[in-house]
Scaffold this active site. Sequence first.
Site, PDB file in Angstrom:
ATOM      1  N   ASP A  61       0.874  -1.176   0.000  1.00 54.12           N
ATOM      2  CA  ASP A  61       0.000   0.000   0.000  1.00 54.12           C
ATOM      3  C   ASP A  61       0.911   1.225   0.000  1.00 54.12           C
ATOM      4  O   ASP A  61       1.591   1.491   0.989  1.00 54.12           O
ATOM      5  CB  ASP A  61      -0.912  -0.013   1.223  1.00 54.12           C
ATOM      6  CG  ASP A  61      -1.964   1.099   1.171  1.00 54.12           C
ATOM      7  OD1 ASP A  61      -1.826   1.992   0.313  1.00 54.12           O
ATOM      8  OD2 ASP A  61      -2.905   1.072   1.972  1.00 54.12           O
ATOM      9  N   MET A  62       0.926   1.955  -1.094  1.00 53.42           N
ATOM     10  CA  MET A  62       1.830   3.102  -1.238  1.00 53.42           C
ATOM     11  C   MET A  62       1.232   4.312  -0.524  1.00 53.42           C
ATOM     12  O   MET A  62       0.271   4.906  -0.995  1.00 53.42           O
ATOM     13  CB  MET A  62       2.076   3.374  -2.722  1.00 53.42           C
ATOM     14  CG  MET A  62       2.851   2.252  -3.396  1.00 53.42           C
ATOM     15  SD  MET A  62       2.879   2.343  -5.183  1.00 53.42           S
ATOM     16  CE  MET A  62       1.519   1.238  -5.598  1.00 53.42           C
ATOM     17  N   TYR A  66      -0.577  10.046  -3.769  1.00 50.38           N
ATOM     18  CA  TYR A  66      -0.857  11.189  -4.632  1.00 50.38           C
ATOM     19  C   TYR A  66       0.071  12.354  -4.317  1.00 50.38           C
ATOM     20  O   TYR A  66       0.511  13.075  -5.228  1.00 50.38           O
ATOM     21  CB  TYR A  66      -2.319  11.621  -4.481  1.00 50.38           C
ATOM     22  CG  TYR A  66      -3.334  10.691  -5.093  1.00 50.38           C
ATOM     23  CD1 TYR A  66      -3.051   9.354  -5.315  1.00 50.38           C
ATOM     24  CD2 TYR A  66      -4.596  11.148  -5.439  1.00 50.38           C
ATOM     25  CE1 TYR A  66      -3.985   8.490  -5.857  1.00 50.38           C
ATOM     26  CE2 TYR A  66      -5.550  10.295  -5.997  1.00 50.38           C
ATOM     27  CZ  TYR A  66      -5.235   8.972  -6.192  1.00 50.38           C
ATOM     28  OH  TYR A  66      -6.155   8.127  -6.736  1.00 50.38           O
ATOM     29  N   ARG A 118       0.808  15.732   8.354  1.00 50.97           N
ATOM     30  CA  ARG A 118       0.288  14.860   9.407  1.00 50.97           C
ATOM     31  C   ARG A 118       0.870  15.250  10.756  1.00 50.97           C
ATOM     32  O   ARG A 118       0.177  15.226  11.778  1.00 50.97           O
ATOM     33  CB  ARG A 118       0.620  13.400   9.108  1.00 50.97           C
ATOM     34  CG  ARG A 118      -0.036  12.865   7.851  1.00 50.97           C
ATOM     35  CD  ARG A 118       0.360  11.427   7.625  1.00 50.97           C
ATOM     36  NE  ARG A 118      -0.053  10.955   6.311  1.00 50.97           N
ATOM     37  CZ  ARG A 118       0.101   9.714   5.888  1.00 50.97           C
ATOM     38  NH1 ARG A 118       0.644   8.825   6.680  1.00 50.97           N
ATOM     39  NH2 ARG A 118      -0.299   9.367   4.682  1.00 50.97           N
ATOM     40  N   ASP A 179      -2.858   2.668  -6.001  1.00 50.53           N
ATOM     41  CA  ASP A 179      -1.688   2.667  -5.126  1.00 50.53           C
ATOM     42  C   ASP A 179      -1.594   1.420  -4.258  1.00 50.53           C
ATOM     43  O   ASP A 179      -0.956   1.442  -3.215  1.00 50.53           O
ATOM     44  CB  ASP A 179      -1.698   3.914  -4.238  1.00 50.53           C
ATOM     45  CG  ASP A 179      -2.966   4.022  -3.396  1.00 50.53           C
ATOM     46  OD1 ASP A 179      -3.854   3.171  -3.563  1.00 50.53           O
ATOM     47  OD2 ASP A 179      -3.066   4.954  -2.576  1.00 50.53           O
ATOM     48  N   GLU A 180      -2.191   0.315  -4.692  1.00 48.59           N
ATOM     49  CA  GLU A 180      -2.125  -0.928  -3.937  1.00 48.59           C
ATOM     50  C   GLU A 180      -1.867  -2.106  -4.876  1.00 48.59           C
ATOM     51  O   GLU A 180      -2.304  -2.110  -6.015  1.00 48.59           O
ATOM     52  CB  GLU A 180      -3.433  -1.189  -3.191  1.00 48.59           C
ATOM     53  CG  GLU A 180      -3.695  -0.275  -2.015  1.00 48.59           C
ATOM     54  CD  GLU A 180      -4.994  -0.644  -1.324  1.00 48.59           C
ATOM     55  OE1 GLU A 180      -4.951  -1.391  -0.329  1.00 48.59           O
ATOM     56  OE2 GLU A 180      -6.050  -0.199  -1.796  1.00 48.59           O
TER      57      GLU A 180
END
Length: 242
Positions: A61-62, A66, A118, A179-180
């Site tokens: 999982d990247m 984006y 984040r 992205d997975e």
Amino acid sequence: PPPCPGGGGGGGGPPPPPPAASPSQPTTPLAGPHAEPHAEGLQDLASLRARMERAVVAHVDMDCFYVQVEAQRDPSLRGRPVAVVQYNPRDPQDLQPGDDRRVPTSDGSLIAVSYEARTAGVTRIMRGREARRQCPSLVLVQVPVRYGKSDLGIYRDAGARVIECLARRAGAVSRASIDEAYVDVTAQAAALAEAVAEGREPLLRDPEALAPGSPEWTWVAGLVGGASPALSRADVRNGHSR
């Protein structure tokens, strides 16, 4: 039951014999040349099941993918708090991938958040205005738009390039989304197990990695200034899963 043909209501002749089996419904097990493919099919299924039980599949999982794509296209975004915003009808229309797609006043939904954002408390559940209140220096980048709809082509292309890299090493790769991907690493796992059994590789490079609460239990790798930080479960839950 209806009365017997020859009698009044009670007891005519013997009951009729049961109907004969239809020629199209064989009463014996399948045999002859048709049985061989059937047996081979069962053997193939058993072999496939055995292989699947021994398979080692990694889920890739990247994270904040984006944002990573946008930072690659515009290096000035690297190291800054950045969020990619979903298409909002109130934002500029038909923004092409090569256009300046920064939308500082957008109130669109955030679909990807950089690690720097984040750290400032920005999460994917926020909208643009709330995120800017949380992090005033946040850079909002809108996805490309074509014909009044989101155009995710640049992200699909970038994801395809990553899949190509994985496919060079893995036994098989199944793309699950932009992205997975699911990656068959059975051969690599077998080689590692053999190396561990022969003493050429340690079972755990860091014995503390499996200690309760260790961030190594759940981690996400991402390029931030050349480093690959390990995020705790809370980091992943707050900044990625939501």
